[in-house]
Design a protein around this motif. Structure first.
Motif, mmCIF file in Angstrom:
data_model
loop_
_atom_site.group_PDB
_atom_site.id
_atom_site.type_symbol
_atom_site.label_atom_id
_atom_site.label_comp_id
_atom_site.label_asym_id
_atom_site.label_seq_id
_atom_site.Cartn_x
_atom_site.Cartn_y
_atom_site.Cartn_z
ATOM 1 N N TYR A 177 -8.616 -5.537 -15.700
ATOM 2 C CA TYR A 177 -7.472 -4.771 -15.582
ATOM 3 C C TYR A 177 -6.189 -5.447 -15.533
ATOM 4 O O TYR A 177 -5.955 -6.564 -14.998
ATOM 5 C CB TYR A 177 -7.598 -3.721 -14.523
ATOM 6 N N HIS A 178 -5.140 -5.021 -16.284
ATOM 7 C CA HIS A 178 -4.048 -5.671 -16.636
ATOM 8 C C HIS A 178 -2.911 -5.590 -15.215
ATOM 9 O O HIS A 178 -2.288 -6.419 -14.837
ATOM 10 C CB HIS A 178 -3.166 -5.231 -17.940
ATOM 11 N N ARG A 179 -2.673 -4.212 -14.819
ATOM 12 C CA ARG A 179 -1.834 -4.133 -14.033
ATOM 13 C C ARG A 179 -2.259 -3.083 -12.942
ATOM 14 O O ARG A 179 -3.316 -2.030 -13.187
ATOM 15 C CB ARG A 179 -0.149 -3.566 -14.351
ATOM 16 N N TYR A 180 -1.796 -2.866 -11.837
ATOM 17 C CA TYR A 180 -2.255 -1.871 -10.701
ATOM 18 C C TYR A 180 -1.175 -1.494 -10.094
ATOM 19 O O TYR A 180 -0.240 -2.009 -9.354
ATOM 20 C CB TYR A 180 -3.008 -2.725 -9.711
ATOM 21 N N TRP A 181 -0.661 -0.154 -10.451
ATOM 22 C CA TRP A 181 0.364 0.670 -9.971
ATOM 23 C C TRP A 181 0.141 1.803 -8.896
ATOM 24 O O TRP A 181 -0.964 2.282 -8.951
ATOM 25 C CB TRP A 181 0.998 1.483 -11.149
ATOM 26 N N LEU A 182 1.244 1.682 -7.936
ATOM 27 C CA LEU A 182 1.196 2.849 -6.977
ATOM 28 C C LEU A 182 2.244 3.744 -7.002
ATOM 29 O O LEU A 182 3.240 3.389 -7.467
ATOM 30 C CB LEU A 182 1.151 2.259 -5.627
ATOM 31 N N ALA A 183 2.128 4.939 -6.518
ATOM 32 C CA ALA A 183 3.226 5.945 -6.870
ATOM 33 C C ALA A 183 3.981 6.528 -5.644
ATOM 34 O O ALA A 183 3.122 6.616 -4.525
ATOM 35 C CB ALA A 183 2.698 7.201 -7.780
ATOM 36 N N GLU A 184 4.847 6.919 -5.745
ATOM 37 C CA GLU A 184 5.849 7.174 -4.545
ATOM 38 C C GLU A 184 5.742 8.802 -4.344
ATOM 39 O O GLU A 184 6.112 9.548 -5.431
ATOM 40 C CB GLU A 184 7.203 7.134 -4.474
ATOM 41 N N HIS A 185 5.129 9.261 -3.496
ATOM 42 C CA HIS A 185 4.952 10.730 -3.148
ATOM 43 C C HIS A 185 5.347 10.971 -1.730
ATOM 44 O O HIS A 185 4.748 10.050 -0.903
ATOM 45 C CB HIS A 185 3.368 11.388 -3.706
ATOM 46 N N HIS A 186 5.757 12.147 -1.347
ATOM 47 C CA HIS A 186 6.259 12.581 0.001
ATOM 48 C C HIS A 186 5.426 13.651 0.624
ATOM 49 O O HIS A 186 5.584 14.636 -0.357
ATOM 50 C CB HIS A 186 7.757 12.337 0.259
ATOM 51 N N ASN A 187 5.301 13.983 1.518
ATOM 52 C CA ASN A 187 4.834 15.019 2.429
ATOM 53 C C ASN A 187 3.565 15.729 1.553
ATOM 54 O O ASN A 187 3.360 16.956 1.387
ATOM 55 C CB ASN A 187 5.997 16.259 2.098
ATOM 56 N N MET A 188 2.645 14.659 1.169
ATOM 57 C CA MET A 188 1.407 15.084 0.544
ATOM 58 C C MET A 188 0.078 14.348 1.409
ATOM 59 O O MET A 188 0.115 13.348 1.514
ATOM 60 C CB MET A 188 1.460 14.694 -0.950
ATOM 61 N N PRO A 189 -0.553 15.142 2.240
ATOM 62 C CA PRO A 189 -1.475 14.855 2.899
ATOM 63 C C PRO A 189 -2.653 14.117 2.560
ATOM 64 O O PRO A 189 -3.238 13.506 2.961
ATOM 65 C CB PRO A 189 -1.763 16.100 3.706
#
Length: 347
Positions: free
Chosen positions: A50-62
């Motif tokens: 796989y070329h890249r591994y991204w993570l996302a910004e989320h708030h107040n989500m259990p």
């Protein structure tokens, strides 16, 4: 769609495929479990090509553990060696641009040549969380171009784009690829004007995908970053030994979206045999439309569906997410997908 993409169709085996990890917290699990699973997946993804591994910004989500996105990026980058690691994305209006420049300048200094900075303008949260983030409820992301200009000024060192006498250390002078992320035409047009790569969130907001890609390509101006447009699209992809098994695994994500439209959030639920007893006809139609850029099935089925979406969009790269409850099943899904991308469905 431009002539380039209608006359020169790509094959699945010819493009890069990346991972968007929503760092799921499952029922009965913890955020610590989620982080360990994410690192394990990233290490396998690196081996599988796989070329890249991204993570996302989320708030107040259990059900999502990656709220402190830059911290998790550092954890993943520290445990891998070659795969690109980045944000898909950082919600820039939640932050002071200087702090993002410093955070990603630090990441790039620690893991040179491997860090991506994907930026969005949505809050990544609900209204109570927006208030807790000190983001005004009247903020609609319209100031995103100015925030982006300031951020780029810190990284480039351009004095006209940042406050006098303020520098990002570390950050200034470092080459950190910036992507614009979106689910409408706003970021598509801006990315085109600035000559930046663009990623569309079709994995949960498919309706405006094709118009946005067209807008991006028509407005594209070559820049130091890119000579020609580069578009990545998000897909939900779950691969299993059979179509039936993949469809069952996908019910965890369907339950997650069902809870969202009912105004409640929680950890990722285990799969069920059927969703019929959980949703009504209107909810089912809404969720199926929202998840229309979803690919589930055996390797043979997935290859055909991936090629269909690639033909339709002319995407330069795919970024896939798999909200699967069982970690081993999630690993297997990504392994099977890597085999599809590498060799077709024959493996």
């Amino acid at each position: 769609m431009t002539d380039k993409h209608t006359t020169s169709p790509k094959k699945v085996q010819d493009i890069k495929v990346s991972i968007l990890d929503l760092a799921p917290i499952i029922v009965g699990g913890t955020a610590a479990d989620s982080f360990r699973n994410s690192l394990d997946l990233a290490q396998h993804a690196e081996q599988w090509g796989y070329h890249r591994y991204w993570l996302a910004e989320h708030h107040n989500m259990p059900g999502i553990a990656s709220s402190a996105t830059s911290v998790v990026i550092g954890y993943i980058a520290a445990g891998t060696h070659t795969i690109r690691v980045g944000s898909g994305g950082i919600m820039l209006p939640n932050h002071a641009p200087l702090m993002i420049a410093e955070q990603f300048g630090t990441l790039e200094s620690l893991y040179p040549g491997r860090i991506d900075l994907g930026l969005g303008r949505a809050p990544g949260s609900d209204q109570p969380a927006m208030r807790a983030l000190r983001r005004g409820l009247s903020s609609d992301g319209s100031d995103f171009p100015e925030l982006l200009s300031e951020l780029r000024g810190y990284l480039s060192g351009a004095s006209e784009a940042r406050p006098v006498g303020v520098r990002a250390v570390p950050g200034e002078g470092l080459t950190i690829p910036i992507w614009l992320l979106g689910s409408s035409g706003f970021s598509a047009q801006l990315a085109g004007h600035l000559g930046l790569p663009f990623a569309f969130a079709s994995h949960f907001a498919p309706d405006y995908l094709l118009p946005a890609l067209d807008l991006y390509r028509r407005n594209f101006q070559p820049s130091e970053a890119l000579d020609e447009p580069y578009a990545m699209i998000g897909l939900n992809v779950i691969v299993a030994d059979t179509d039936e098994e993949a469809l069952k695994l996908s019910t965890s994500q369907q339950q997650q979206f069902l809870n969202l439209i009912r105004g409640r959030t929680g950890p990722l639920n285990p799969p069920v045999e059927s969703m019929d007893a959980l949703w009504n006809a209107q909810e089912e139609a809404h969720i199926r439309k929202q998840l229309s850029y979803t690919v589930t099935g055996s390797k043979e089925t997935v290859l055909k569906k991936l090629q269909y979406f690639l033909d339709e969009t002319g995407a330069d790269e795919l970024i896939v997410t798999a909200q699967v409850y069982d970690h081993e099943a999630r690993l297997r899904s990504y392994q099977y997908l890597a085999e599809v991308v590498k060799d077709g469905a024959s493996n």
